[in-house]
Write a protein that holds these residues in place. Structure first.
Motif, mmCIF file in Angstrom:
data_model
loop_
_atom_site.group_PDB
_atom_site.id
_atom_site.type_symbol
_atom_site.label_atom_id
_atom_site.label_comp_id
_atom_site.label_asym_id
_atom_site.label_seq_id
_atom_site.Cartn_x
_atom_site.Cartn_y
_atom_site.Cartn_z
ATOM 1 N N MET A 10 -8.233 -6.887 -11.222
ATOM 2 C CA MET A 10 -7.870 -8.213 -10.572
ATOM 3 C C MET A 10 -7.021 -7.940 -9.457
ATOM 4 S SD MET A 10 -6.728 -10.282 -14.076
ATOM 5 C CE MET A 10 -6.323 -8.463 -15.114
ATOM 6 N N LYS A 14 -12.052 -8.011 -4.418
ATOM 7 C CA LYS A 14 -13.170 -7.901 -4.516
ATOM 8 C C LYS A 14 -13.924 -9.330 -3.904
ATOM 9 C CE LYS A 14 -12.848 -7.747 -8.693
ATOM 10 N NZ LYS A 14 -11.834 -7.872 -9.604
ATOM 11 N N ASP A 33 -17.779 -14.413 -11.860
ATOM 12 C CA ASP A 33 -16.969 -15.267 -12.534
ATOM 13 C C ASP A 33 -17.724 -16.728 -12.131
ATOM 14 O OD1 ASP A 33 -15.177 -13.776 -13.609
ATOM 15 O OD2 ASP A 33 -13.758 -13.953 -12.415
ATOM 16 N N ARG A 57 -16.607 -12.215 -22.852
ATOM 17 C CA ARG A 57 -17.355 -10.700 -22.638
ATOM 18 C C ARG A 57 -18.906 -10.911 -22.933
ATOM 19 N NH1 ARG A 57 -13.905 -9.270 -19.082
ATOM 20 N NH2 ARG A 57 -11.803 -9.062 -19.938
ATOM 21 N N GLY A 80 -12.680 -8.081 -13.044
ATOM 22 C CA GLY A 80 -12.173 -6.996 -13.235
ATOM 23 C C GLY A 80 -12.598 -6.209 -14.474
ATOM 24 N N GLY A 81 -12.881 -6.906 -15.568
ATOM 25 C CA GLY A 81 -13.166 -6.290 -16.803
ATOM 26 C C GLY A 81 -14.629 -6.030 -16.862
ATOM 27 N N ARG A 120 -5.187 -16.569 -14.179
ATOM 28 C CA ARG A 120 -5.847 -15.103 -14.625
ATOM 29 C C ARG A 120 -5.211 -15.028 -15.976
ATOM 30 N NH1 ARG A 120 -7.469 -12.262 -9.902
ATOM 31 N NH2 ARG A 120 -6.337 -12.902 -7.941
ATOM 32 N N PRO A 121 -6.310 -15.401 -17.062
ATOM 33 C CA PRO A 121 -5.775 -15.588 -18.138
ATOM 34 C C PRO A 121 -5.402 -14.021 -18.939
ATOM 35 C CG PRO A 121 -8.237 -15.788 -18.166
ATOM 36 C CD PRO A 121 -7.670 -15.902 -16.683
ATOM 37 N N ARG A 142 -8.783 1.206 -17.714
ATOM 38 C CA ARG A 142 -9.979 1.145 -17.227
ATOM 39 C C ARG A 142 -10.540 2.053 -15.946
ATOM 40 N NH1 ARG A 142 -9.467 -5.478 -16.163
ATOM 41 N NH2 ARG A 142 -10.046 -6.243 -18.342
HETATM 42 C C1 S3P Z 1 -10.695 -10.340 -15.709
HETATM 43 C C2 S3P Z 1 -10.788 -10.638 -14.427
HETATM 44 C C3 S3P Z 1 -11.170 -11.899 -13.672
HETATM 45 C C4 S3P Z 1 -12.087 -12.471 -14.860
HETATM 46 C C5 S3P Z 1 -11.287 -12.721 -15.990
HETATM 47 C C6 S3P Z 1 -11.145 -11.294 -16.877
HETATM 48 C C7 S3P Z 1 -10.361 -8.955 -16.451
HETATM 49 O O1 S3P Z 1 -11.885 -11.794 -12.718
HETATM 50 O O2 S3P Z 1 -13.362 -11.996 -14.950
HETATM 51 O O3 S3P Z 1 -10.417 -13.656 -16.149
HETATM 52 O O4 S3P Z 1 -10.590 -8.811 -17.574
HETATM 53 O O5 S3P Z 1 -9.739 -8.335 -15.624
HETATM 54 P P1 S3P Z 1 -11.100 -11.018 -11.386
HETATM 55 O O6 S3P Z 1 -10.983 -9.622 -11.346
HETATM 56 O O7 S3P Z 1 -11.928 -11.551 -10.163
HETATM 57 O O8 S3P Z 1 -9.679 -11.789 -11.125
#
Ligand code: S3P
Length: 172
Positions: A10, A14, A33, A57, A80-81, A120-121, A142
């Protein structure tokens, strides 16, 4: 190259790099996203809150695989995930895929994310004094997945134009 995938933590840039690159190489940009939000009919934040991370996920992986197995040509900026779950990282190695890890240092990510964590949760509830440590550990976990990308670009201290130019050079 049929598919360009931009990945990284994050705040690594990107989305913004994806937009600039899309203009430069004249290829459509998809933001994973945003595709997820459209399909779910709610924001990523809301999905996390109402359905939970596992639901997110699963949806993320399903849509990522659909896109990667399709015939379409595009630039895809993933979350990011994304590479870190459901063996998604294996698709970064596909023959028709040009995958790039936008690699930023913990310091740089901390500086960027501390100003922009509310939406960003994963980090929204982290206190300022624990955020850096969290990013450092999370990035360490990661890193294995991010490093499955075919190419890596260090982004610290570089302008967006410079980063795009580096990607274009590797693509050529
Ligand atoms: C996440 C990154 C977010 C989004 C979600 C989870 C992560 O995307 O997919 O909040 O797990 O790193 P960005 O990397 O675009 O912020």
């Amino acid at each position: 190259m049929e598919k360009i995938v931009l990945l990284g933590y994050m705040g690594s840039g990107k989305s913004v790099i994806g937009k600039l690159l899309s203009r430069k190489v004249n290829l459509d940009l998809l933001d994973l996203d945003q595709v997820i939000e459209k399909r779910a009919g709610m924001s990523v934040n809301k999905i996390f809150q109402e359905k939970g991370e596992i639901y997110f996920r699963k949806l993320e992986s399903t849509i990522f695989k659909e896109l990667m197995w399709s015939e379409a040509k595009f630039i895809l900026s993933v979350g990011g995930g994304t590479p870190c779950y459901s063996n998604n990282y294996e698709l970064l190695q596909q023959q028709n895929v040009f995958s790039v890890y936008l690699k930023a240092s913990v310091e740089e990510l901390y500086n960027r994310l501390t100003l922009d964590k509310e939406n960003r949760p994963i980090i929204a509830s982290k206190e300022a004094d624990e955020l850096k440590e969290f990013i450092a550990k999370h990035l360490f976990d990661r890193g294995y997945y991010y490093n499955q990308a075919k190419h890596k670009i260090l982004v610290d201290g570089k302008s967006c134009d410079k980063i795009v130019a580096e990607i274009v050079m590797i693509l050529a």
